[in-house]
Design an enzyme around this catalytic site. Sequence first.
Site, short mmCIF file in Angstrom:
data_model
loop_
_atom_site.label_atom_id
_atom_site.label_comp_id
_atom_site.label_asym_id
_atom_site.label_seq_id
_atom_site.Cartn_x
_atom_site.Cartn_y
_atom_site.Cartn_z
CB THR A 102 -7.09 2.60 -17.81
OG1 THR A 102 -7.88 3.57 -17.09
CG2 THR A 102 -5.96 3.30 -18.55
CE1 TYR B 231 -6.78 10.58 -10.70
CE2 TYR B 231 -7.40 12.45 -12.08
CZ TYR B 231 -6.72 11.26 -11.90
OH TYR B 231 -5.97 10.76 -12.94
CG ASP C 257 -1.79 1.18 1.38
OD1 ASP C 257 -1.72 2.08 0.52
OD2 ASP C 257 -2.56 1.23 2.35
CB VAL C 258 1.84 3.72 -2.61
CG1 VAL C 258 2.35 2.69 -3.59
CG2 VAL C 258 0.48 4.27 -3.04
CE LYS D 114 -3.19 11.21 -10.79
NZ LYS D 114 -2.03 10.29 -10.69
#
Length: 263
Positions: free
Chosen positions: A185, A150, A59-60, A154
């Site tokens: 994706t 998000y 888990d980053v 980013k």
Amino acid sequence: MEFQSRRVLITGGGSGIGAAIARQLHREGASLCLFDIDAARLAALAAELGDRVSVQVCDVTSEDSLGAAFAAVRAAGSINGLVCCAGVADFPTPAESLPVERWSRIIDSHLTGTFLTCRIVGGDMLANGGGAIVNIASVLSFNSGPVLAYGAAKAAVVSLTESLAVQWARGDVRVNAIAPGWTDTPFLRPKERKGERDMSPIIAATPIARLIHPEEIAEVACFLLSPRSAAIVGSTILCDGGVVAASGWPPYGGIPRREESGT
């Protein structure tokens, strides 16, 4: 075989853009260390690629989890390249009803995870001869949208990339980013198949009138990881099919169709 004798670590390497980058690097001779939270996806991709691949489930957003995974792969040799691609999906929500828990989860996944990975792996590169790092930003780093957490994460990835690039340039660690547009994706396609997302507005807003292919992002990532991009430091490369360039066109009737552009 430009990447022979090089080891590249990819977070979020089990699917989507991360997996496409892994496939391209593997074709070019790299040895891969793939990190992902999804063990099944990692196992499937490792089986597909065959040799020169190691995987770690981690888990980053957890420094302990990420540190343990890195220690395991670092024991086998130095890491020369890093791609920070891990992150969970977000969906449009008005600010007044966005739960802070979801905000924090998205920020931690895309921003804190990128920072922790860069700190751990980039710090090791500094101490062991240098390397190249590619962070995955987004078209929403430059154009706002309704996915608030998000977009904020980013945009911050771009700033983080620039700061790390300056700090580490004289240590022979190059840091750059890629800002993909709407890319074909698993982030997008499951909802489309279920009829939950109409893709036509996305296509209409993209000058090339299609989604970006993950393999196209992979080509740019390989270039930024290679010595061919030695003078590119602290840059964010748009790979969006022209979305950002076209953001000023709607008041003038939108993106010209082929017959309107005179071609």
